[in-house]
Design an enzyme around this catalytic site. Sequence first.
Site, PDB file in Angstrom:
ATOM      1  N   ASP A 301       0.854  -1.155   0.109  1.00  0.00           N
ATOM      2  CA  ASP A 301      -0.026  -0.029  -0.038  1.00  0.00           C
ATOM      3  C   ASP A 301       0.643   1.205  -0.077  1.00  0.00           C
ATOM      4  O   ASP A 301       2.115   1.250   0.201  1.00  0.00           O
ATOM      5  CB  ASP A 301      -0.901  -0.002   1.187  1.00  0.00           C
ATOM      6  CG  ASP A 301      -2.010  -0.885   0.999  1.00  0.00           C
ATOM      7  OD1 ASP A 301      -2.270  -1.537  -0.188  1.00  0.00           O
ATOM      8  OD2 ASP A 301      -2.878  -1.296   1.951  1.00  0.00           O
ATOM      9  N   LYS A 323      -3.650   3.390  -2.484  1.00  0.00           N
ATOM     10  CA  LYS A 323      -4.743   4.239  -2.699  1.00  0.00           C
ATOM     11  C   LYS A 323      -4.665   5.431  -1.824  1.00  0.00           C
ATOM     12  O   LYS A 323      -4.120   5.182  -0.702  1.00  0.00           O
ATOM     13  CB  LYS A 323      -5.968   3.326  -2.497  1.00  0.00           C
ATOM     14  CG  LYS A 323      -6.306   2.154  -3.290  1.00  0.00           C
ATOM     15  CD  LYS A 323      -7.524   1.445  -2.879  1.00  0.00           C
ATOM     16  CE  LYS A 323      -7.616   0.183  -3.659  1.00  0.00           C
ATOM     17  NZ  LYS A 323      -8.860  -0.427  -3.132  1.00  0.00           N
ATOM     18  N   MET A 435      -8.284   8.325   8.678  1.00  0.00           N
ATOM     19  CA  MET A 435      -8.242   8.521   7.061  1.00  0.00           C
ATOM     20  C   MET A 435      -9.437   9.811   6.967  1.00  0.00           C
ATOM     21  O   MET A 435      -9.885   9.910   6.008  1.00  0.00           O
ATOM     22  CB  MET A 435      -8.669   7.489   6.078  1.00  0.00           C
ATOM     23  CG  MET A 435      -7.719   6.530   6.293  1.00  0.00           C
ATOM     24  SD  MET A 435      -8.092   4.951   5.214  1.00  0.00           S
ATOM     25  CE  MET A 435      -9.434   4.180   6.344  1.00  0.00           C
TER      26      MET A 435
END
Length: 523
Positions: A301, A323, A435
């Site tokens: 990631d 991402k 996030m």
Amino acid sequence: MSGGALVLAAHGSRSDPAANALVRRLAQAVRERRLFDEVAVAFHQGEPGFDTVLDELESEAVTVVPVMTSAGHYADVVLPDALAQNRRFPDVRLRRTPPVGAHPGIAPLVARRVSELLREYGLPRADTTLLLAGHGTRRHSASRDTTLHLAETLRRRRVAGEVIAGFVDDDPGLAEALGTRPEGPVLVLPFLIGGGSHAAEDIPRAVGLEPGEFPLAGRVDHRLIVVDHALGTLPGLLDVIVDLARRHPPPPPRLTRRGGGRSPLTTTGTVRLVGGGPGDPGLITVRGLDLLRRADVVIHDRLIGPELLQEAGAGAELVDVGKGPGHAPLSQEQINRLLVDRARAGREVVRLKGGDPFVFGRGSEELAACREAGVPCEVVPGVSSAIAGPAAAGIPVTARGIARSFAVVTAHQAGQDGEHDVAPLAAVDTIVVLMGRSSLPAFTARLVAAGRDPDTPAACIQSATLPAQRVTLATLATIADAAERDGLEAPIVTVIGEVARMGVDGAMSIAMPAREAAAIAEA
């Protein structure tokens, strides 16, 4: 690492030795890490040239990293054409990476430097304009794209009140770009590696300053303008170069009929979903580190740092599927297929995820995909940033007599669409938001509207467990503005609850105004 050779290919300058010296220093720093058998430099203007550097190497596997800020004429035309002129070119396995300036790690480096300059000159972020000064060229349209993309990324991150781009050799020019902006201080960052005379003379003069020692500051029509060093001097550029080389290894040797390599009849490999921990590479589990070192393929990631990736075994294939906000190189379905395909080819696959693979990591979907395909899959838990992030700031998520429950939500829960009911969260002792940087204002407002006390202590922890860790403390009603004021950047963990008060002693000196800290301590 993987051995072989690494070539740092730069434009260089025959008239300015300092430009080439910068690239040579970067090469020496890579050598000191002992990641490659050979590390060389090559220049369009300088020695050795692009057209002879391969002939000076012994390795059959070569990675060429263009130490340039953008794709375009030199990276996409001049460099590959010149490399093909080397006598050894047909005999080496060569991979040319994207240019350094296109790496996603450049934006955080620039954002960090902007924050340093804002503090150094006492400038308000909201009133300051950042001017990215790219080179550009009318010979290749792609040469401006990286500068424009970086400007847009920094604009989304709100690193300054306004972020604009101008060019030395393209439109708009620097003076033209600056002339359309409102009054207020300006930070000029030369988006160049060494820069040479462009950084030293052309850019300062284009914005109305005489050349001098950098950072160069002066007033033009009562407006403060600060011109910084070129991008190539920023700390962290070395990690970007190494990471590019790891993500783009040379192609494997071609197999002959009697050659080595795995047989097509090799049994299916195994996929391991490994939690990489909250950020510090030392916080991965012993089991996870062992599997990483033995993996044939590492599919990782965005938040997995280069230090941890360097633990991968020699010759391991590294695949970045990270991402980010508005950016997803592969869909989840494509990632699932990639895991299955590599394992069916007989490879031992590590799917390396930040934190824990089953805490908002979509690990359950990848496990299901492997099971459906008949591919063995093992889950190796990791330390979740939901717990470790607050802990790194001295904040427990539970504490006797203070908090007996906690909930973890993501930016989706914190969104502005009102799809999720936050009322149940209002009664939870400690709320941890992952996030959720961009949607923090909406989420905190909805919590207050749902009945949570606006004076509830709150904290934001940036880059938890890493050297770049920063902590901002405020209240539920003010934490979004406080994070914006302090220029905190993703990744961020937000903690809401009485336990956040316990982080005051350890974080007040980092980013907490004394008046606000005192108010929380006395509440």
